[in-house]
Motif scaffolding. Structure first.
Motif, PDB file in Angstrom:
ATOM      1  N   ASP A 240       0.830  -1.204   0.000  1.00  0.00           N
ATOM      2  CA  ASP A 240       0.000   0.000   0.000  1.00  0.00           C
ATOM      3  C   ASP A 240       0.865   1.254   0.000  1.00  0.00           C
ATOM      4  OD1 ASP A 240      -2.276  -1.558   0.104  1.00  0.00           O
ATOM      5  OD2 ASP A 240      -2.442  -1.455   2.286  1.00  0.00           O
ATOM      6  N   ASP A 241       0.444   2.202  -0.820  1.00  0.00           N
ATOM      7  CA  ASP A 241       1.029   3.552  -0.837  1.00  0.00           C
ATOM      8  C   ASP A 241       2.542   3.540  -1.029  1.00  0.00           C
ATOM      9  OD1 ASP A 241      -1.453   4.784  -0.457  1.00  0.00           O
ATOM     10  OD2 ASP A 241      -1.329   4.529   1.710  1.00  0.00           O
ATOM     11  N   LEU A 242       2.952   3.100  -2.199  1.00  0.00           N
ATOM     12  CA  LEU A 242       4.369   3.159  -2.563  1.00  0.00           C
ATOM     13  C   LEU A 242       4.689   4.552  -3.082  1.00  0.00           C
ATOM     14  CD1 LEU A 242       7.137   1.848  -3.175  1.00  0.00           C
ATOM     15  CD2 LEU A 242       6.216   1.229  -5.427  1.00  0.00           C
ATOM     16  N   LEU A 243       5.715   5.164  -2.520  1.00  0.00           N
ATOM     17  CA  LEU A 243       6.131   6.513  -2.924  1.00  0.00           C
ATOM     18  C   LEU A 243       7.620   6.511  -3.231  1.00  0.00           C
ATOM     19  CD1 LEU A 243       4.343   8.613  -0.137  1.00  0.00           C
ATOM     20  CD2 LEU A 243       3.530   8.219  -2.471  1.00  0.00           C
ATOM     21  N   ILE A 244       7.982   7.141  -4.339  1.00  0.00           N
ATOM     22  CA  ILE A 244       9.387   7.318  -4.701  1.00  0.00           C
ATOM     23  C   ILE A 244       9.592   8.783  -5.051  1.00  0.00           C
ATOM     24  CG2 ILE A 244      11.242   6.680  -6.284  1.00  0.00           C
ATOM     25  CD1 ILE A 244       9.812   4.036  -6.772  1.00  0.00           C
ATOM     26  N   ASN A 245      10.608   9.378  -4.470  1.00  0.00           N
ATOM     27  CA  ASN A 245      10.908  10.786  -4.723  1.00  0.00           C
ATOM     28  C   ASN A 245      12.409  10.951  -4.932  1.00  0.00           C
ATOM     29  OD1 ASN A 245      11.931  13.435  -2.989  1.00  0.00           O
ATOM     30  ND2 ASN A 245      10.301  13.895  -4.435  1.00  0.00           N
ATOM     31  N   ALA A 246      12.768  11.675  -5.972  1.00  0.00           N
ATOM     32  CA  ALA A 246      14.179  11.965  -6.236  1.00  0.00           C
ATOM     33  C   ALA A 246      14.332  13.463  -6.480  1.00  0.00           C
ATOM     34  CB  ALA A 246      14.678  11.175  -7.445  1.00  0.00           C
ATOM     35  N   VAL A 247      15.295  14.064  -5.798  1.00  0.00           N
ATOM     36  CA  VAL A 247      15.554  15.496  -5.940  1.00  0.00           C
ATOM     37  C   VAL A 247      17.038  15.702  -6.185  1.00  0.00           C
ATOM     38  CG1 VAL A 247      15.444  17.751  -4.839  1.00  0.00           C
ATOM     39  CG2 VAL A 247      13.645  16.084  -4.404  1.00  0.00           C
ATOM     40  N   SER A 248      17.362  16.467  -7.214  1.00  0.00           N
ATOM     41  CA  SER A 248      18.766  16.793  -7.488  1.00  0.00           C
ATOM     42  C   SER A 248      18.932  18.305  -7.440  1.00  0.00           C
ATOM     43  CB  SER A 248      19.194  16.246  -8.858  1.00  0.00           C
ATOM     44  OG  SER A 248      18.322  16.679  -9.880  1.00  0.00           O
ATOM     45  N   LYS A 249      19.987  18.729  -6.748  1.00  0.00           N
ATOM     46  CA  LYS A 249      20.266  20.154  -6.582  1.00  0.00           C
ATOM     47  C   LYS A 249      21.724  20.430  -6.916  1.00  0.00           C
ATOM     48  CE  LYS A 249      16.818  20.756  -2.899  1.00  0.00           C
ATOM     49  NZ  LYS A 249      16.596  21.190  -1.490  1.00  0.00           N
ATOM     50  N   LEU A 250      21.993  21.688  -7.249  1.00  0.00           N
ATOM     51  CA  LEU A 250      23.348  22.089  -7.647  1.00  0.00           C
ATOM     52  C   LEU A 250      23.822  23.245  -6.791  1.00  0.00           C
ATOM     53  CD1 LEU A 250      25.513  21.429  -9.843  1.00  0.00           C
ATOM     54  CD2 LEU A 250      24.573  23.340 -11.144  1.00  0.00           C
ATOM     55  N   ASN A 251      25.084  23.156  -6.332  1.00  0.00           N
ATOM     56  CA  ASN A 251      25.698  24.232  -5.572  1.00  0.00           C
ATOM     57  C   ASN A 251      27.170  24.319  -5.953  1.00  0.00           C
ATOM     58  OD1 ASN A 251      26.175  26.267  -3.697  1.00  0.00           O
ATOM     59  ND2 ASN A 251      26.474  24.829  -1.999  1.00  0.00           N
ATOM     60  N   ASP A 252      27.550  25.401  -6.631  1.00  0.00           N
ATOM     61  CA  ASP A 252      28.943  25.600  -7.059  1.00  0.00           C
ATOM     62  C   ASP A 252      29.466  24.410  -7.866  1.00  0.00           C
ATOM     63  OD1 ASP A 252      29.046  28.080  -5.810  1.00  0.00           O
ATOM     64  OD2 ASP A 252      29.762  27.232  -3.923  1.00  0.00           O
ATOM     65  N   ASP A 253      28.714  24.015  -8.872  1.00  0.00           N
ATOM     66  CA  ASP A 253      29.097  22.921  -9.782  1.00  0.00           C
ATOM     67  C   ASP A 253      29.144  21.552  -9.109  1.00  0.00           C
ATOM     68  OD1 ASP A 253      29.193  24.371 -12.095  1.00  0.00           O
ATOM     69  OD2 ASP A 253      31.348  24.747 -12.007  1.00  0.00           O
ATOM     70  N   LEU A 254      28.664  21.465  -7.884  1.00  0.00           N
ATOM     71  CA  LEU A 254      28.600  20.181  -7.187  1.00  0.00           C
ATOM     72  C   LEU A 254      27.137  19.777  -7.002  1.00  0.00           C
ATOM     73  CD1 LEU A 254      31.368  20.582  -4.442  1.00  0.00           C
ATOM     74  CD2 LEU A 254      31.558  19.531  -6.700  1.00  0.00           C
ATOM     75  N   MET A 255      26.815  18.569  -7.423  1.00  0.00           N
ATOM     76  CA  MET A 255      25.433  18.105  -7.384  1.00  0.00           C
ATOM     77  C   MET A 255      25.187  17.189  -6.196  1.00  0.00           C
ATOM     78  SD  MET A 255      23.261  15.958 -10.246  1.00  0.00           S
ATOM     79  CE  MET A 255      22.941  17.379 -11.295  1.00  0.00           C
ATOM     80  N   THR A 256      24.003  17.329  -5.630  1.00  0.00           N
ATOM     81  CA  THR A 256      23.527  16.424  -4.578  1.00  0.00           C
ATOM     82  C   THR A 256      22.220  15.804  -5.035  1.00  0.00           C
ATOM     83  OG1 THR A 256      24.550  17.703  -2.790  1.00  0.00           O
ATOM     84  CG2 THR A 256      22.733  16.251  -2.196  1.00  0.00           C
ATOM     85  N   VAL A 257      22.147  14.482  -4.954  1.00  0.00           N
ATOM     86  CA  VAL A 257      20.941  13.759  -5.348  1.00  0.00           C
ATOM     87  C   VAL A 257      20.416  13.008  -4.131  1.00  0.00           C
ATOM     88  CG1 VAL A 257      19.939  12.043  -6.898  1.00  0.00           C
ATOM     89  CG2 VAL A 257      21.836  13.478  -7.693  1.00  0.00           C
ATOM     90  N   THR A 258      19.147  13.229  -3.820  1.00  0.00           N
ATOM     91  CA  THR A 258      18.489  12.534  -2.709  1.00  0.00           C
ATOM     92  C   THR A 258      17.343  11.692  -3.256  1.00  0.00           C
ATOM     93  OG1 THR A 258      19.008  14.376  -1.220  1.00  0.00           O
ATOM     94  CG2 THR A 258      17.365  12.790  -0.475  1.00  0.00           C
ATOM     95  N   MET A 259      17.359  10.401  -2.942  1.00  0.00           N
ATOM     96  CA  MET A 259      16.299   9.496  -3.390  1.00  0.00           C
ATOM     97  C   MET A 259      15.632   8.868  -2.170  1.00  0.00           C
ATOM     98  SD  MET A 259      18.311   7.753  -6.598  1.00  0.00           S
ATOM     99  CE  MET A 259      19.899   7.872  -5.770  1.00  0.00           C
ATOM    100  N   LYS A 260      14.311   8.925  -2.154  1.00  0.00           N
ATOM    101  CA  LYS A 260      13.553   8.391  -1.028  1.00  0.00           C
ATOM    102  C   LYS A 260      12.517   7.389  -1.532  1.00  0.00           C
ATOM    103  CE  LYS A 260      13.982  12.545   1.845  1.00  0.00           C
ATOM    104  NZ  LYS A 260      13.245  13.571   2.619  1.00  0.00           N
ATOM    105  N   TYR A 261      12.460   6.246  -0.852  1.00  0.00           N
ATOM    106  CA  TYR A 261      11.485   5.203  -1.156  1.00  0.00           C
ATOM    107  C   TYR A 261      10.703   4.912   0.120  1.00  0.00           C
ATOM    108  CZ  TYR A 261      14.808   4.438  -4.990  1.00  0.00           C
ATOM    109  OH  TYR A 261      15.646   4.611  -6.066  1.00  0.00           O
ATOM    110  N   ASN A 262       9.391   4.793  -0.022  1.00  0.00           N
ATOM    111  CA  ASN A 262       8.576   4.501   1.159  1.00  0.00           C
ATOM    112  C   ASN A 262       7.366   3.659   0.762  1.00  0.00           C
ATOM    113  OD1 ASN A 262       5.929   5.565   2.791  1.00  0.00           O
ATOM    114  ND2 ASN A 262       7.688   5.268   4.145  1.00  0.00           N
ATOM    115  N   ALA A 263       7.064   2.668   1.576  1.00  0.00           N
ATOM    116  CA  ALA A 263       5.837   1.877   1.416  1.00  0.00           C
ATOM    117  C   ALA A 263       5.125   1.866   2.756  1.00  0.00           C
ATOM    118  CB  ALA A 263       6.152   0.465   0.952  1.00  0.00           C
ATOM    119  N   ASP A 264       3.864   2.238   2.755  1.00  0.00           N
ATOM    120  CA  ASP A 264       3.125   2.349   4.014  1.00  0.00           C
ATOM    121  C   ASP A 264       2.908   0.983   4.659  1.00  0.00           C
ATOM    122  OD1 ASP A 264       1.722   3.879   5.966  1.00  0.00           O
ATOM    123  OD2 ASP A 264      -0.144   3.097   5.150  1.00  0.00           O
ATOM    124  N   LYS A 265       2.474  -0.001   3.843  1.00  0.00           N
ATOM    125  CA  LYS A 265       2.236  -1.344   4.377  1.00  0.00           C
ATOM    126  C   LYS A 265       2.662  -2.391   3.351  1.00  0.00           C
ATOM    127  CE  LYS A 265      -1.719  -0.068   7.302  1.00  0.00           C
ATOM    128  NZ  LYS A 265      -3.164  -0.305   7.572  1.00  0.00           N
TER     129      LYS A 265
END
Length: 427
Positions: A240-265
């Protein structure tokens, strides 16, 4: 009144004359798009033609995708488009003000497709595109509901639709929605709930068409549920309720990528889990170096045979060395789930010491890697799975520690040496 009549008359004349000139602009834009596709080394545009009348036109483009696999033939298909020229266009969705509107059909060549599949592609999948006055491309896909019954087994796939916009060849955004699927067979039933994904990405390096793009932004995917039941209506698998979120950001030519996975049940073979999480963070990636790596990988995707040549390996080693200067980090911030017996949780931190990496020896990256990990879990959870003998063995070896019905471990790896719970493990 006379002035109003003249203005209306001029607008009508402009509306009648302008499609002829707009058609010329659309033809130029169509050719420019084809040329961009040809920039991708995995794509070959074999032919492209466009014919124009006053208000409408037709385009036909033959494209080949190179799969670079001895067991697979390249895929060639023909895209046929019916074009309508602006400024005022009547579409299935209403009146649009744009340069052109396109409705496309795809026909595969030399690809042995089942007749039903070919009919499905041609009759159930509808592709259209709008070329705006600012020369952005708005693409739409609609997949009709499909229901099929064979030998008492019935599958129904609900309608799906998506809208995506490519803005100035730099920003790509849109979403796709599917209302799910239901299958009833002699073995039971299987359902997929509503599915949605959306993205909003802005190009910061490379090119979408060349396949070496690097972009920042967000991607979201959600699925309401998955459920499988046997003939007795007993749950075999549910999510139930599978969620996937990915966010990529840039700061001074350096990238940060955050990936989140969640399942409620999650329920599987009698096990019931809740709030399953995985959060993965990759930080301090130099996008200039990543772009160079992307370019090499894009070229190798076409010439797979040259992937492991000394020249390629030397180039990759040199780029890895440059990438390590900014000390990138891979981190599993949260890998956890709630069980009926208690919580399971773990985390991992991975970095690479650039001083220990030798570009002349790619394998030297192994002793340069540094890993710190820890985790905990309730012993009764493994008892319930019948894994007690195996866990007891790990406890005896010192790989995990049992204290008050809770298992835990701490792992450290540095300079090629592995340590578990402060015990050095020979490698």
């Amino acid at each position: 009144m006379k002035k109003l009549f003249i203005i209306i008359l001029l607008l009508i004349i402009a509306g009648l004359i302008s499609p002829k000139f707009i058609g010329s602009v659309v033809e130029s834009e169509h050719q420019a798009f084809v040329n961009k596709l040809n920039e991708n080394q995995a794509i070959t545009v074999n032919s492209s033609t466009i014919t124009r009348e006053w208000f409408t036109g037709k385009a036909e483009t033959e494209i080949t995708f190179s799969l670079q696999d001895e067991g697979l033939e390249n895929i060639t298909f023909i895209v046929k488009e019916d074009l309508a020229f602006g400024p005022v266009i009547f579409t299935d969705d209403g009146v649009e003000l744009a340069l052109s509107y396109s409705q496309a059909n795809i026909n595969f060549k030399k690809l042995m497709l089942d007749e039903e599949i070919e009919t499905f592609i041609n009759d159930k999948i509808h592709l259209s595109g709008l070329l705006t006055f600012s020369k952005n491309v708005v693409a739409k896909i609609v997949i009709d509901e499909v229901s099929k019954e064979i030998d008492g087994n019935k599958v129904t796939s609900a309608k799906a639709f998506g809208d995506f916009t490519l803005e100035d060849n730099k920003r790509l955004y849109g979403d796709f929605n599917w209302s799910g699927l239901t299958a009833v067979t002699s073995d039971g039933s299987f359902t997929v709930g509503k599915v949605k994904f959306s993205l909003d990405q802005t190009l910061i390096a490379g090119n979408y068409f060349q396949g070496n793009a690097i972009s920042t932004g967000e991607f979201d995917f959600s699925m309401d549920s998955i459920a499988a039941k046997n003939t007795n209506a007993k749950t075999v698998l549910s999510l139930d309720d599978l969620l996937i979120n990915a966010v990529s950001k840039l700061n001074d030519d350096l990238m940060t990528v955050t990936m989140k996975y969640n399942a409620d049940k999650i329920e599987y073979e009698g096990q019931k889990l809740e709030d399953a999480n995985l959060t993965l963070l990759v930080s301090d990636l130099n996008i200039v170096v990543m772009q160079e790596i992307n370019t090499i990988l894009a070229e190798l995707s076409v010439d797979g045979a040259g992937m492991f040549t000394p020249e390629v390996m030397d180039n990759l080693s040199a780029l890895i060395e440059k990438l390590l200067v900014d000390k990138p980090v891979i981190e599993v911030e949260d890998f956890s789930v709630k069980t009926q017996q208690g919580n399971i949780a773990s985390s991992v931190h991975i970095s690479i010491d650039e001083k220990l990496f030798d570009a002349a020896n790619l394998m030297s990256i192994i002793p340069a890697v540094k890993v710190d990990a820890k985790g905990k879990a309730p012993m009764p959870f493994f008892d319930g799975l019948g894994l007690t003998p195996m866990v007891d063995l790990y406890i005896d070896e010192g790989y995990v520690i049992l204290k008050e019905e809770e298992l835990s471990f701490i792992v450290n790896f540095a300079q090629g040496k592995l340590k578990i719970n402060d015990k050095i493990i020979p490698m």
